[in-house]
Design a protein around this motif. Sequence first.
Motif, mmCIF file in Angstrom:
data_model
loop_
_atom_site.group_PDB
_atom_site.id
_atom_site.type_symbol
_atom_site.label_atom_id
_atom_site.label_comp_id
_atom_site.label_asym_id
_atom_site.label_seq_id
_atom_site.Cartn_x
_atom_site.Cartn_y
_atom_site.Cartn_z
ATOM 1 N N ALA A 121 0.823 -1.212 0.000
ATOM 2 C CA ALA A 121 0.000 0.000 0.000
ATOM 3 C C ALA A 121 0.856 1.262 0.000
ATOM 4 C CB ALA A 121 -0.909 0.003 1.230
ATOM 5 N N GLU A 122 0.434 2.223 -0.796
ATOM 6 C CA GLU A 122 1.004 3.570 -0.732
ATOM 7 C C GLU A 122 0.064 4.392 0.143
ATOM 8 O OE1 GLU A 122 2.505 7.236 -3.624
ATOM 9 O OE2 GLU A 122 1.630 5.432 -4.506
ATOM 10 N N LEU A 123 0.572 4.959 1.209
ATOM 11 C CA LEU A 123 -0.288 5.616 2.199
ATOM 12 C C LEU A 123 -0.643 7.049 1.842
ATOM 13 C CD1 LEU A 123 1.281 4.234 5.503
ATOM 14 C CD2 LEU A 123 -0.574 3.281 4.104
ATOM 15 N N LYS A 180 -5.214 13.353 -4.557
ATOM 16 C CA LYS A 180 -6.637 13.690 -4.414
ATOM 17 C C LYS A 180 -7.385 12.782 -3.434
ATOM 18 C CE LYS A 180 -7.023 15.796 -9.003
ATOM 19 N NZ LYS A 180 -7.787 15.853 -10.274
ATOM 20 N N VAL A 181 -6.645 11.965 -2.679
ATOM 21 C CA VAL A 181 -7.267 11.105 -1.667
ATOM 22 C C VAL A 181 -6.764 11.516 -0.288
ATOM 23 C CG1 VAL A 181 -7.618 8.745 -0.852
ATOM 24 C CG2 VAL A 181 -7.428 9.208 -3.303
ATOM 25 N N SER A 182 -5.475 11.357 -0.062
ATOM 26 C CA SER A 182 -4.866 11.819 1.185
ATOM 27 C C SER A 182 -3.380 12.058 0.966
ATOM 28 C CB SER A 182 -5.050 10.803 2.310
ATOM 29 O OG SER A 182 -4.396 11.255 3.495
ATOM 30 N N THR A 229 -6.693 5.432 1.089
ATOM 31 C CA THR A 229 -5.478 5.108 0.339
ATOM 32 C C THR A 229 -5.207 3.611 0.308
ATOM 33 O OG1 THR A 229 -4.100 5.453 2.305
ATOM 34 C CG2 THR A 229 -4.367 7.329 0.804
ATOM 35 N N LEU A 230 -5.839 2.852 1.212
ATOM 36 C CA LEU A 230 -5.637 1.403 1.232
ATOM 37 C C LEU A 230 -6.397 0.707 0.110
ATOM 38 C CD1 LEU A 230 -5.894 0.643 5.064
ATOM 39 C CD2 LEU A 230 -3.841 1.038 3.694
ATOM 40 N N SER A 231 -7.282 1.424 -0.537
ATOM 41 C CA SER A 231 -8.064 0.831 -1.624
ATOM 42 C C SER A 231 -7.205 0.658 -2.876
ATOM 43 C CB SER A 231 -9.274 1.712 -1.955
ATOM 44 O OG SER A 231 -9.940 1.224 -3.092
#
Length: 260
Positions: A122-124, A128-130, A228-230
């Motif tokens: 995962a990239e944390l 446009k998300v966090s 961001t976990l999606s």
Amino acid sequence: MKVYFIGAGPGAADLLTVRGAKLIKKAKMVMYAGSLVSPDMLKYCKKKTTIINTAELNLEEQMVCYAKAKKKNWDVARLHSGDPAIYGATAEQMRRLKQMDIPYQVVPGVSSFSASAAILNAELTKPKVSQTIILTRASGRASSVPKRESIAQLAAHQATLCIFLSGPHLKKMVGDLLLHYPPNTPIALVHKASWPQEKVHQSTLEKVVDEVNPKDWALSTMILVGETLSSELLEESRLYSEHYTHIHRKASKKQKEKTT
């Protein structure tokens, strides 16, 4: 002599930094918290190294060990899980070492939050998300958390949350998170990241409490929360885009023609 506070990383011996391994080999005394630091780290010690498990000692008893090392002019490798800067309980040791006129140095390590992200691939931070990562924990007996930093308060940012030392509080924590995060927000539980007994559970805020027994995740569990976990997010960073110019690279000529 000198004391080296070394970040031992999340658990796996090969996630210790090269600098940390060299200092352990050099030290005549190695102190480590056996309840948190993998004994695999001790493979870097020389045969005649004095090894002390600090899990069995209070702070004042640990200072006696430092005093002994000073008397013998021994370097000390003090191993802390993850990175010493995060919930390391190093400040009180440093304060006393300064009073004892013992020099010390901090060596950074791989934190369990970054090791957990690696396990999840995962990239944390995602465009446009966090673009913010919050490292926090729930209040516990050893250290309370200021009210202004409660999970419920921090959740209002809807940033990526990495929650340390909080497995026993999972049910309440999820309730606090749902005050601000959508029910389908991804959550991941990573127990003992990089250890042989590592285990992972991925779910959403609305489902996770019904899927796990919090007692099974009570100790050494990192909890990550956020969109961001999606893996379904399609927005990409412009950093490597052929249309993006920066000091080291110009946008493609094809794109320039389109914009002129």
